[in-house]
Enzyme design. Structure first.
Site, PDB file in Angstrom:
ATOM      1  N   GLY A  37       1.056  -1.115  -0.063  1.00 30.09           N
ATOM      2  CA  GLY A  37      -0.221  -0.303   0.199  1.00 30.09           C
ATOM      3  C   GLY A  37       1.174   1.383  -0.060  1.00 30.09           C
ATOM      4  N   GLY A  97       0.431   5.200   0.731  1.00 22.39           N
ATOM      5  CA  GLY A  97      -0.609   6.654   1.311  1.00 22.39           C
ATOM      6  C   GLY A  97      -0.177   7.590   1.914  1.00 22.39           C
ATOM      7  N   GLY A  98      -0.652   9.173   1.872  1.00 20.06           N
ATOM      8  CA  GLY A  98       0.496   9.945   2.464  1.00 20.06           C
ATOM      9  C   GLY A  98       1.228   9.916   2.805  1.00 20.06           C
ATOM     10  N   GLY A 150       3.479   7.185   3.177  1.00 21.76           N
ATOM     11  CA  GLY A 150       4.932   6.494   2.929  1.00 21.76           C
ATOM     12  C   GLY A 150       4.182   5.104   1.931  1.00 21.76           C
ATOM     13  CG  ASP A 155      -8.859   9.843   7.726  1.00 22.93           C
ATOM     14  OD1 ASP A 155      -9.275   9.799   7.065  1.00 22.93           O
ATOM     15  OD2 ASP A 155      -7.582   9.627   6.750  1.00 22.93           O
TER      16      ASP A 155
END
Ligand SMILES: *[C@@H]1O[C@H](CO)[C@@H](O)[C@H](O)[C@H]1NC(C)=O
Ligand SMILES: *[C@@H]1O[C@H](CO)[C@@H](O)[C@H](O)[C@H]1NC(C)=O
Ligand SMILES: *[C@@H]1O[C@H](CO)[C@@H](O)[C@H](O)[C@H]1NC(C)=O
Ligand SMILES: *[C@@H]1O[C@H](CO)[C@@H](O)[C@H](O)[C@H]1NC(C)=O
Ligand SMILES: *[C@@H]1O[C@H](CO)[C@@H](O)[C@H](O)[C@H]1NC(C)=O
Ligand SMILES: *[C@@H]1O[C@H](CO)[C@@H](O)[C@H](O)[C@H]1NC(C)=O
Ligand SMILES: *[C@@H]1O[C@H](CO)[C@@H](O)[C@H](O)[C@H]1NC(C)=O
Ligand SMILES: *[C@@H]1O[C@H](CO)[C@@H](O)[C@H](O)[C@H]1NC(C)=O
Length: 853
Positions: free
Chosen positions: A515, A517-518, A520, A632
């Site tokens: 994966g 993401g923002g 890393g 979130d």
């Protein structure tokens, strides 16, 4: 300095894990006695002291039993009797659940016949424990047991003789026990409700009375064999048909963690009843029957039922599935011990709540074969222990209808929170946190060796609450100038050396990336001990995201829950920001909903996932005495493990919620577009209801299997929340559901689900349900799907509303540690808010053992 701290922390850790339970506050009174009575056979031993220092009355009688034989237990040789309303008062310097036991043993002395006494007993001027009570004229003492929530301050117990039954009415008591219950006893998960009723909201805050405490298939367990001095009686008197069951026993069982031993002693789990195949071979070849226990109950009250299990009969760990019924309804279908434990012969329990109808005087508890998961050859069912507790009714009574608020009150209305207790604990707490952080920073390179694999804890156990309580307990004692001990919450054992992480991920092999993401990249990997892990590596060198990194370590190292992704370790060597989590085999929920070719999740699977996620969030919001807002919630932050077990992930944005008295936390808006609470967006006030909103969006996403924002669609369809609400309000939600589910959802289940999602999306937070309500209603939607109940729509809707109104009780008191980085400079500041000042009381239970010592 570094070394010293390390040693202190280690020794504290060691000390805590090896010491037995000792209540923080304990009072054991031998009423009417002038000398101390030691009960050395108790484990741990206890001394009952004379009661005169705790009495708040000048007018009382001291009675001695003239027939007491020198070798009978001297606790019952004396009594304190009252001719007018009189109170005992106990000072408690720790808030929490307290056990109260009252011992009654009537005798005749000095022209007073105690068996003729009739009286009321109330606690905290607020709960009526006994109404018009006449102690049965028996040769064994009567012990009544209650669990009461007491905020820091005074616990007052009032005895009121009933005057209408004659001129010479008395009230009396022989012995009183008051002590702080271990925090693991009631835990912080609310019981599973048995629909359509049985919602006990904020269980800890209710007054509970232990009515039955049973060691199934086993011998009587006395205070000599129970660290909380409980009495457990054999089940024979309650078992309906003995021949259907057999007793199994073993010599060793395990607990999933240390605190669990306080929930019930080993002896309870060492024996069980299981299904007796011999009894039925000819008449019931399908092996389809129930083992049933029958308990007289008071109509119209709610009951809390805790069932203790330990699989000591299966040959293999995952073999056992069975059904549990309470009050002749499904309490849990296909109960699977492997869902709650890591091994065979490991103890666990399940909590249930049920409203007993006003027409019903008995409660049946049954276990039986799971028809869907077992064959006649593999069928079995077990029960090891059972506790049934009565819950106070809406006027605060456990016995009768009288409102104890009008009890003539004594001159004891003192300020319930003494600042002398509060302030040191705040100062101590802040000091301690600062120290712990310092320790975390200074010691991180020292503690590189064993990486303990965090254990998954079964849903209703709460191993980490005790750690918090320690933390508070220790902090209030560390203000005297001596070096305070750091808290075990900041688990320094979690540090993993960079080399180990490098080898686990094959030097950050791009092929292992699971994966991005923002923050890393996320790599799949395997630690040296074989543990599969997910390694999240922050962009190297940048200080960006460092506060989130710290938050996640601090938050995650403190909480463990079956439905929250566990942190296994972290690494900050060479300015790396690496977090190592348990590996979630099946990845994010979103992938299973759309945009991939994974097989379609069934409706039941989707409900299970939503329920799991709701549990995790509910725990974040209410558990562990911190209330944490996730901030979130979205389908990529719900991860699925083996068997599609859902866990909530990514606490990088989470922060502590408002503490009592504040209604919100103001903060810069963070979160994900499409899931964002509009109210939060507008006024930047963050409450746990913002998570509820996002969860509502998630529910529609699960139902409709499409992105929450899809720019390719027409304008009115772009935003899923608006689009789905529109159809929900038209009552035609079924028109926009995932086409693969068409015809597979029970209409009632769908209607319920739509209602829940709609409530979550209410414009204002105050109108949204709590995660607890959402959870119960989702469970109900699942039951509607499974049992295909035919109900009037009206009935379900009423249920939903009533749950919400019950829930609107307000935030639970908490000690909130908030992590502040408002300035955005990467510095983490800690503050501890004062514990809740309001006095909310929780009464526990009453135990009729009909027997004493
Ligand atoms: C209780 O029992 C004692 C002796 O067993 C008897 O003397 C007494 O009268 C009884 N009291 C009542 C109220 O029945
Ligand atoms: C219960 O406790 C007593 C006293 O400590 C001990 O002698 C006895 O063996 C215990 N019983 C069991 C079944 O462990
Ligand atoms: C359970 O007990 C019965 C008889 O009481 C016995 O036949 C059976 O083998 C036992 N099962 C196990 C797994 O110990
Ligand atoms: C077991 O008990 C439940 C609840 O009373 C009942 O619905 C079910 O039919 C029973 N099963 C059998 C096989 O008797
Ligand atoms: C028990 O009493 C408390 C406090 O008086 C009240 O808030 C709560 O609703 C009561 N429980 C029930 C089930 O009515
Ligand atoms: C009150 O308690 C007595 C005995 O403790 C019991 O017999 C009676 O049924 C109870 N009444 C109610 C309404 O709970
Ligand atoms: C004791 O409780 C009963 C039952 O609720 C009530 O009717 C009675 O007034 C109470 N008596 C006193 C003296 O408070
Ligand atoms: C009481 O304090 C001890 C440590 O002194 C701690 O282990 C325990 O959890 C505390 N109990 C409660 C209920 O706060």
């Amino acid at each position: 300095m570094e070394l010293l701290l390390g040693i202190t922390i280690l020794s504290l850790f060691f000390h805590l894990s090896s010491s037995a339970f000792t209540p923080n506050n304990s009072y054991f009174l031998a009423c009417g006695s002038t000398s101390t009575i030691s009960l050395t056979s108790d484990s741990p031993p206890r001394s009952f002291v004379p009661d005169s220092n705790f009495l708040r009355t000048s007018n009382s009688l001291t009675l001695s039993n003239p027939n007491a034989s020198p070798n009978s237990p001297t606790l019952y040789a004396t009594a304190r009797a009252f001719t007018e309303p009189s109170s005992y008062q106990f000072t408690l310097d720790i808030e929490g659940t307290h056990v109260l036991r009252l011992h009654f043993f009537p005798f005749s002395a000095q022209n007073h016949d105690l068996s003729a006494a009739r009286f009321n007993v109330s606690a905290l001027d607020r709960f009526l424990l006994l109404a018009d009570f006449a102690v049965p004229n028996t040769s064994t003492p009567i012990i009544k047991e209650y669990l009461l929530w007491v905020d820091t301050g005074e616990l007052t117990i009032t005895f009121t003789p009933n005057s209408n039954s004659g001129t010479s009415s008395l009230a009396f008591v022989n012995a009183i026990e008051v002590f702080t219950a271990p925090t693991s006893l009631l835990g912080n998960s609310d019981p599973l409700s048995i629909a359509p009723s049985g919602n006990i909201n904020q269980l800890q805050r209710q007054a509970l009375e232990t009515v039955y405490r049973i060691n199934v298939g086993g011998p009587k367990v006395t205070p000599a064999n129970d660290t909380l001095w409980r009495t457990w009686v054999p089940d024979d008197d309650y078992l309906l048909s003995k021949a259907l069951s057999q007793v199994n026993s073993t010599t060793r069982i395990s607990y999933s963690d240390l605190d669990s031993a306080e929930v019930a002693p080993q002896l309870i789990y060492l024996t069980a009843r299981s299904m007796n195949p011999g009894s039925m071979v000819e008449t019931n070849p399908n092996f389809n029957f129930n083992i049933t226990w029958r308990f007289p109950v008071t109509p119209g009250y709610s009951y809390f039922i805790r069932m203790h299990f330990c699989d000591i009969v299966s040959k293999t760990f995952t073999a056992l599935y069975f059904d549990v019924y309470i009050g002749d309804q499904f309490a849990q279908e296909n109960l699977h011990p492997a869902d709650y434990t890591d091994n065979l012969a490991e103890a666990f329990f399940r909590d249930f709540a049920l409203d007993v109808p006003t027409s019903q005087q008995v409660l049946h508890v049954s276990i039986g074969r799971s028809l869907s998961k077992t064959t006649p050859q593999t069928a079995n069912a077990i029960l090891n222990g059972l506790e049934i507790m009565k819950v106070n009714n809406s006027v605060g009574s456990l016995n009768g209808t009288f409102n104890p608020g009008s009890v003539p009150s004594q001159d004891n209305k003192k300020n319930l929170v003494s600042p002398a207790v509060l302030i040191p604990s705040i100062v101590g707490g802040v000091l301690l946190i600062i120290l712990a952080i310092t320790a975390l920073v200074f010691c991180r390179r020292r503690r590189a060796k064993p990486v303990p694999k965090p254990k998954e804890s079964p849903v209703s156990w709460s191993p980490y609450r005790a750690a918090v309580a320690n933390f508070i307990g220790v902090s209030s004692k560390s203000t005297d100038g001596t070096a305070p001990n750091a808290s075990p919450n900041f688990n320094l054992g979690l540090h993993i050396p960079f080399a180990e992480i490098k080898s686990a991920t094959n030097d950050f092999d791009e092929k292992l990336v699971i994966g991005t993401g923002g923050f890393g990249k996320v790599y799949g990997g395997t630690l040296r001990d074989g543990t599969r892990v997910a390694v999240k590596r922050g962009m190297r060198g940048s200080r960006q995201g460092y506060p989130e990194f710290q938050t996640e370590i601090i938050v995650l190292s403190q909480i463990r829950h079956r439905h929250l992704v566990s942190l296994i370790g972290y690494c900050d060597d060479w300015s790396e920001m690496i977090l190592v989590y348990e590996y979630m085999e099946k990845g994010p929920l979103r992938k299973h909903l759309y945009g991939s070719d994974f097989p379609c999740l069934s409706w039941k699977q989707r409900l299970d996932v939503c329920i799991g996620a709701a549990r995790g969030l509910h725990y974040l919001h209410t558990g562990y005495s911190h209330n944490i807002i996730h901030r979130d919630v979205k389908s990529t932050n719900i991860l699925l493990g083996e068997n599609f077990l859902a866990k909530v992930a990514d606490f990088g944005l989470s922060r502590s919620g408002p503490s009592y008295g504040e209604t919100h936390v103001s903060t810069g808006v963070k979160g994900t577009f499409g899931y964002l609470d509009p109210e939060y967006f507008k006024v930047q006030k963050l409450t746990d209801k913002s998570d509820v909103y996002s969860f509502g969006v998630l529910l529609f996403e699960v139902l409709c299997a499409r992105p929450v924002i899809d720019q390719r669609l027409t304008r009115e369809q772009v935003n899923l929340a608006e689009w789905a609400l529109e159809w929900q309000r038209r009552g035609q939600l079924e028109k926009i559901i995932d086409p693969r589910l068409e015809g597979k959802i029970n209409v009632n289940s769908l209607r319920k689900f739509g209602e829940i999602a709609e409530k979550c999306l209410a414009e204002y937070g105050v109108n949204r349900p709590t995660m607890g309500d959402v959870l119960w209603n989702l469970e109900y939607a699942l039951q509607l799907q499974e049992t295909e109940l035919k109900r009037e729509p009206f009935e379900d809707s009423v249920n939903m509303h009533s749950q919400i109104s019950v829930a609107a009780v307000g935030p639970s008191p908490s000690t909130t540690i908030s992590i502040d980085d408002e300035e955005g400079d990467g510095m983490t500041r800690m503050s501890e808010d004062a514990p809740d000042i309001t006095t909310t009381i929780n009464v526990f239970s009453q135990l009729v053992t009909g027997e004493g010592r």
